[in-house]
Design a protein around this motif. Structure first.
Motif, PDB file in Angstrom:
ATOM      1  N   LYS A   1      27.064  23.215  50.054  1.00 38.74           N
ATOM      2  CA  LYS A   1      25.849  23.878  49.570  1.00 38.74           C
ATOM      3  C   LYS A   1      24.603  23.203  50.134  1.00 38.74           C
TER       4      LYS A   1
ATOM      5  N   LYS B   1      21.705  24.924  52.396  1.00 36.40           N
ATOM      6  CA  LYS B   1      20.308  24.863  51.962  1.00 36.40           C
ATOM      7  C   LYS B   1      19.425  24.363  53.092  1.00 36.40           C
ATOM      8  N   ARG B   2      19.893  23.350  53.823  1.00 35.63           N
ATOM      9  CA  ARG B   2      19.121  22.824  54.962  1.00 35.63           C
ATOM     10  C   ARG B   2      18.949  23.880  56.051  1.00 35.63           C
TER      11      ARG B   2
ATOM     12  N   ARG C   1      20.801  29.274  51.420  1.00 30.75           N
ATOM     13  CA  ARG C   1      21.263  28.904  50.079  1.00 30.75           C
ATOM     14  C   ARG C   1      21.930  30.057  49.343  1.00 30.75           C
ATOM     15  N   ASP C   2      21.375  31.257  49.429  1.00 33.94           N
ATOM     16  CA  ASP C   2      21.890  32.387  48.654  1.00 33.94           C
ATOM     17  C   ASP C   2      23.163  33.010  49.234  1.00 33.94           C
TER      18      ASP C   2
END
Length: 516
Positions: free
Chosen positions: A272, A276-277, A281-282
């Motif tokens: 995750k 995100k990086r 994220r979604d």
């Protein structure tokens, strides 16, 4: 009173609409863009039924849409329809056995990175028995590392002697194919090929079971296990999957289940963070575990298993999604054998204020009134949240009605069912019966590493190609339902559905835009 043709057609349309009214794709009015995208996909399906499936293909005597997957796989991958579906947001994988979710070639590649992993055989390998002798893989403690003076394929090799996997590969007899021959042998033992897929039901189940025996020796090595899980998450997300509920068989590792859950949790957090990086994220809501044990254990062993499951739920409440018993239903113990213990498990949860739903395999059989078929009754009476496979459910109108009324989703595994000889092709699969009766359904890959149906695109393709009724909108509803029937908490489920809706909107818009 005589009908004119216009009146007849009006009645005909009304009858068809009424007959299909329970289908999920009739539950709401599609947007204009969805309707246009659906039309494009239907037209493409019809065109490729002629241009692709009506053409000649070497080694495939009678190709047709929805044909045997292992034989038709390479044809499927050439179609434009498959390319479109590969980009579709598919919701959740609700039925997959974690030990069978990563490509076998990648698993073997990982094994070569670890000196601890060794291999042996029970007989000397020769050209005549190579395809019948299974490799046995096992991690050894450093004090037990071997430095054999002979290769695994040398005539002086003593059966049962452990050889480092990397050494075994590098020294594999050139007459048997050298290193590439070792790869072919090992990967062949962990997968089912087209000729094996044509075997009788008993033989294909024997081969299927043996693939787990071989791969488990590699996969259940903790350092490799972490990389394995990461690869499963990565390939699932690349295929449009945003949430996972995977089954792990804890029977052989009950004393150290906590370590495996910790590893699963840490890898998920790392994955995750990586997404995100990347600003993605979604794309991945997360993954949870359905605790499983096997249908041959004793009642006392089942008591120990559910007590272990409760202990893990208390320590990892965010990870444990449910409880199941797995294994061939036609040959192992039925649910009724375990009912008394399972009722104790349910009562114990109530006493502790816990919620570990049953998510049972049931009805993965051709039987009618057999113990395997009757598992459906017990699964429902025991309060199962979902049913794994439910292949024989269509023989039971009252049970289908119950599933519809109680909102019990069926985790349908189309390709798995066909390869394991429950059906000869997708055209014969009972999935349309479930859909047409309003029973909630989610498509799942089951054991993709063994079958070659990685992710969900292949299963979605087979369902779409084999039906004139199901279209893109119908597939979208199946994806939605997979998230709706997950064990996610309400807030997480709403977030997952909202993220899916955004991706779905972009997906159907892209289909229309590319066909303007």
């Amino acid at each position: 009173m005589a009908l004119n043709f216009a009146e007849y057609m009006e009645q005909r349309t009304a009858l068809i609409n009424h007959d299909r009214s329970l289908r999920p794709d009739h539950s709401r009015t599609p947007t204009e863009v969805e309707a246009r995208a659906d039309k494009i996909v239907r037209e493409l399906r019809a065109a490729e039924a002629v241009s692709v499936w009506g053409a000649e293909h070497e080694g495939v005597p009678h190709p047709f849409p929805g044909m045997e997957f292992l034989t038709g796989r390479n044809i499927i991958m050439k179609t434009e329809l498959f390319k479109i579906l590969s980009k579709m947001p598919k919701g959740a994988i609700l039925h997959a056995h974690l030990d069978a979710t990563v490509n076998a070639e990648y698993v073997l590649k990982l094994a070569l990175d670890y000196p601890a992993l060794h291999v042996c055989t029970t007989e000397l390998l020769t050209a005549s028995n190579l395809n019948n002798i299974l490799p046995q893989f096992k991690p050894l403690a450093q004090a037990m590392f071997t430095n054999p003076t002979v290769a695994l394929t040398d005539t002086s090799y003593a059966p049962g002697t452990w050889v480092p996997v990397k050494t075994a590969r590098e020294t594999f007899d050139p007459a048997l194919g050298g290193p590439e021959g070792f790869d072919k042998w090992a990967i062949g033992a962990m997968t089912i090929n087209p000729s094996e897929g044509e075997s009788a039901a008993r033989r294909i189940w024997e081969k299927f079971t043996s693939t787990f025996t071989v791969s488990t020796g590699i996969i259940r090595f903790l350092p490799l296990w972490k990389r394995y899980i990461y690869e499963f998450f990565r390939t699932s997300v690349e295929d449009g999957v945003s949430y996972i509920e995977a089954r792990i068989n804890f029977h052989l590792i009950m004393l150290i289940t906590k370590e495996w859950l910790k590893a699963f949790d840490q890898v998920q957090q790392d994955f995750k963070a990586d997404l995100k990086r990347q600003g993605r994220r979604d794309e991945f809501i997360g993954a949870r575990i359905i605790y499983t044990t096997l249908r041959f254990i004793t009642l006392d062993e089942l008591d120990l298993a559910w007590k272990d499951c409760i202990a893990l739920k208390l320590e990892f409440p965010h990870l444990i999604a449910g409880f199941d018993l797995v294994g061939p239903e036609n040959t192992l113990k039925p649910l009724i054998y375990y009912a008394e213990s399972l009722l104790r498990f349910r009562d114990r949860q109530k006493e502790m204020g816990l919620d570990i739903p049953f998510i049972f395999h049931a009805g993965e059989t051709l039987g009618d009134g057999t113990e395997a078929d009757d598992n459906l009754y017990d699964a429902i009476l025991l309060g199962t949240l979902r049913i794994g496979h439910g292949f024989s459910l269509v023989k039971h109108p009252k049970l289908m009605e119950t599933c519809r009324e109680k909102n019990i989703l069926i985790e349908v595994c189309p390709i798995s069912n066909e390869i394991l000889r429950l059906t000869s092709s997708m055209l014969m699969h009972p999935l349309p019966v479930l859909i047409n009766n309003g029973v909630p359904v989610a498509l799942s890959p089951d054991d993709p590493a063994m079958f070659g149906n990685m992710g969900l695109t292949f299963d979605f393709y087979q369902v779409l190609a084999a039906s004139e009724v199901t279209g893109l909108i119908g597939l979208g509803e199946l994806a939605r339902d997979s998230l709706k029937h997950s064990t996610l908490e309400v807030a997480e489920k709403e977030r997952a559905l909202a993220a899916w809706e955004k991706r779905w909107k972009k997906f159907v818009e892209s289909i229309v835009a590319s066909n303007v």
